[in-house]
Design a protein around this motif. Sequence first.
Motif, mmCIF file in Angstrom:
data_model
loop_
_atom_site.group_PDB
_atom_site.id
_atom_site.type_symbol
_atom_site.label_atom_id
_atom_site.label_comp_id
_atom_site.label_asym_id
_atom_site.label_seq_id
_atom_site.Cartn_x
_atom_site.Cartn_y
_atom_site.Cartn_z
ATOM 1 N N ILE A 135 11.643 -3.885 1.831
ATOM 2 C CA ILE A 135 12.389 -5.114 1.560
ATOM 3 C C ILE A 135 11.480 -6.336 1.631
ATOM 4 N N MET A 136 10.580 -6.373 2.598
ATOM 5 C CA MET A 136 9.676 -7.517 2.725
ATOM 6 C C MET A 136 8.749 -7.620 1.514
ATOM 7 N N ILE A 137 8.288 -6.491 1.021
ATOM 8 C CA ILE A 137 7.420 -6.506 -0.160
ATOM 9 C C ILE A 137 8.195 -6.956 -1.406
ATOM 10 N N LEU A 138 9.438 -6.506 -1.533
ATOM 11 C CA LEU A 138 10.260 -6.923 -2.671
ATOM 12 C C LEU A 138 10.599 -8.407 -2.601
ATOM 13 N N LEU A 139 10.944 -8.880 -1.406
ATOM 14 C CA LEU A 139 11.426 -10.253 -1.231
ATOM 15 C C LEU A 139 10.308 -11.272 -1.089
ATOM 16 N N LYS A 140 9.229 -10.895 -0.405
ATOM 17 C CA LYS A 140 8.160 -11.852 -0.111
ATOM 18 C C LYS A 140 6.984 -11.806 -1.076
ATOM 19 N N LEU A 141 6.937 -10.721 -1.898
ATOM 20 C CA LEU A 141 5.856 -10.610 -2.880
ATOM 21 C C LEU A 141 6.375 -10.489 -4.307
ATOM 22 N N GLY A 142 7.704 -10.309 -4.445
ATOM 23 C CA GLY A 142 8.316 -10.306 -5.770
ATOM 24 C C GLY A 142 7.963 -9.113 -6.634
ATOM 25 N N LEU A 143 7.684 -7.964 -6.018
ATOM 26 C CA LEU A 143 7.303 -6.796 -6.807
ATOM 27 C C LEU A 143 8.506 -6.160 -7.489
ATOM 28 N N ARG A 144 8.238 -5.474 -8.583
ATOM 29 C CA ARG A 144 9.237 -4.637 -9.238
ATOM 30 C C ARG A 144 9.321 -3.316 -8.462
ATOM 31 N N PRO A 145 10.481 -2.644 -8.465
ATOM 32 C CA PRO A 145 10.584 -1.376 -7.736
ATOM 33 C C PRO A 145 9.582 -0.336 -8.217
ATOM 34 N N SER A 146 9.276 -0.337 -9.515
ATOM 35 C CA SER A 146 8.288 0.613 -10.049
ATOM 36 C C SER A 146 6.911 0.339 -9.454
ATOM 37 N N GLU A 147 6.605 -0.936 -9.213
ATOM 38 C CA GLU A 147 5.316 -1.301 -8.624
ATOM 39 C C GLU A 147 5.242 -0.904 -7.151
ATOM 40 N N VAL A 148 6.361 -1.041 -6.449
ATOM 41 C CA VAL A 148 6.407 -0.634 -5.043
ATOM 42 C C VAL A 148 6.183 0.871 -4.933
ATOM 43 N N ALA A 149 6.820 1.632 -5.799
ATOM 44 C CA ALA A 149 6.697 3.094 -5.770
ATOM 45 C C ALA A 149 5.262 3.540 -6.038
ATOM 46 N N LYS A 150 4.535 2.787 -6.858
ATOM 47 C CA LYS A 150 3.172 3.172 -7.235
ATOM 48 C C LYS A 150 2.100 2.657 -6.279
ATOM 49 N N LEU A 151 2.485 1.877 -5.275
ATOM 50 C CA LEU A 151 1.490 1.319 -4.349
ATOM 51 C C LEU A 151 0.715 2.422 -3.646
ATOM 52 N N THR A 152 -0.592 2.317 -3.681
ATOM 53 C CA THR A 152 -1.440 3.268 -2.961
ATOM 54 C C THR A 152 -2.108 2.557 -1.789
ATOM 55 N N LEU A 153 -2.632 3.337 -0.864
ATOM 56 C CA LEU A 153 -3.223 2.774 0.348
ATOM 57 C C LEU A 153 -4.394 1.841 0.037
ATOM 58 N N ASN A 154 -5.144 2.148 -1.015
ATOM 59 C CA ASN A 154 -6.288 1.289 -1.339
ATOM 60 C C ASN A 154 -5.881 0.015 -2.086
ATOM 61 N N CYS A 155 -4.574 -0.161 -2.286
ATOM 62 C CA CYS A 155 -4.073 -1.404 -2.898
ATOM 63 C C CYS A 155 -3.879 -2.498 -1.850
ATOM 64 N N ILE A 156 -3.886 -2.111 -0.577
ATOM 65 C CA ILE A 156 -3.572 -3.055 0.493
ATOM 66 C C ILE A 156 -4.808 -3.348 1.331
ATOM 67 N N HIS A 157 -5.133 -4.621 1.439
ATOM 68 C CA HIS A 157 -6.279 -5.073 2.240
ATOM 69 C C HIS A 157 -5.768 -6.083 3.268
ATOM 70 N N LEU A 158 -5.784 -5.683 4.528
ATOM 71 C CA LEU A 158 -5.185 -6.508 5.577
ATOM 72 C C LEU A 158 -6.212 -7.288 6.400
ATOM 73 N N GLN A 159 -7.496 -7.058 6.157
ATOM 74 C CA GLN A 159 -8.525 -7.786 6.882
ATOM 75 C C GLN A 159 -8.873 -9.086 6.156
ATOM 76 N N GLY A 160 -9.329 -10.081 6.920
ATOM 77 C CA GLY A 160 -9.698 -11.358 6.306
ATOM 78 C C GLY A 160 -8.487 -12.048 5.720
ATOM 79 N N ASP A 161 -8.511 -12.279 4.416
ATOM 80 C CA ASP A 161 -7.345 -12.831 3.722
ATOM 81 C C ASP A 161 -6.532 -11.663 3.177
ATOM 82 N N PRO A 162 -5.428 -11.309 3.830
ATOM 83 C CA PRO A 162 -4.639 -10.136 3.407
ATOM 84 C C PRO A 162 -4.230 -10.239 1.937
ATOM 85 N N THR A 163 -4.495 -9.194 1.201
ATOM 86 C CA THR A 163 -4.242 -9.186 -0.242
ATOM 87 C C THR A 163 -3.670 -7.839 -0.680
ATOM 88 N N LEU A 164 -2.745 -7.904 -1.610
ATOM 89 C CA LEU A 164 -2.179 -6.701 -2.207
ATOM 90 C C LEU A 164 -2.554 -6.678 -3.682
#
Length: 294
Positions: A135-164
């Motif tokens: 829900i936070m990814i849908l609401l706070k990042l505006g992703l489409r459900p298809s994009e949420v389903a396809k998210l892989t671990l290497n898509c998320i960078h939480l160090q420094g400036d957190p980026t998806l």
Amino acid sequence: MSEELFNLFEEHLELQDRSDKTIKSYMNTMRDFKKWLLEQKEISDLKIIAFREIKSYREFLIHKYSPASVNQKLCAIKQFYRFLFGRKIISTDPSETIKIQKISDNIKSQYLTRAEELAVMNRAKMMGKREFCIIMILLKLGLRPSEVAKLTLNCIHLQGDPTLIIKNSKRNKSRFLPIPPDTVQAIKDWLFIRNQSTKIYHQRSQYVFTSQRAEKMGERAIQRVVEKIAKKENIKLYCTRLRSSFANDLLQETKIPISILSTLMGHENVSTTGRYLTASEHDVRKYVNKLSEL
């Protein structure tokens, strides 16, 4: 008989060079329509229905889906009956005069109110770390459900400036999204639990969101999380509304330039983003009420 018609329709769509995703969506819509006709109207023959049945189905869809989704489903139904009529399989097209939804007539329900946002987040938190993260990814990042389903671990960078990083989104374009602090925490909390799984297919999975029985949550499973919250909170909620609320919150609260918002939303054309400039009823009332202060 219905399967024969569906096969002919699918071949027709392929000859029109429709995308695989569009064809799949159209066929799923027609099978859902067929199921509804049988359960609600006791009609098994798609060729004998009239305008009234499609109109009744439209009312059913309006109470379950966003206006844009309703229009997509109606478009599939209209294409199906136009095809049958063109092939002289039916003598009249029952969908010809069916009107699609006017998006502008649904401004009131386009965005979540702040109270609804809080209720949605609270309910998701009660459901679990995974559901809250979705829900936070849908609401706070505006992703489409298809994009949420396809998210892989290497898509998320939480160090420094957190980026998806959104890869292979519409038209195969990637985009980079800054992750706000509350969403960073939600992601960390879910990944901590996810990485503790002892299931082999979870340990080997490259996807952020796994299910109990699979290494990946599908798009439909993402949508069901939202639908479950809608039912529990008794509010009109769907993934498109969460995405619209993300855009509206940025426009109203941060005054973000529309060109930047367009990039965040993954829109190819800024004019597509322009639809989010439509004010909600609350926003309109807020500005008009200021007249009494003058």
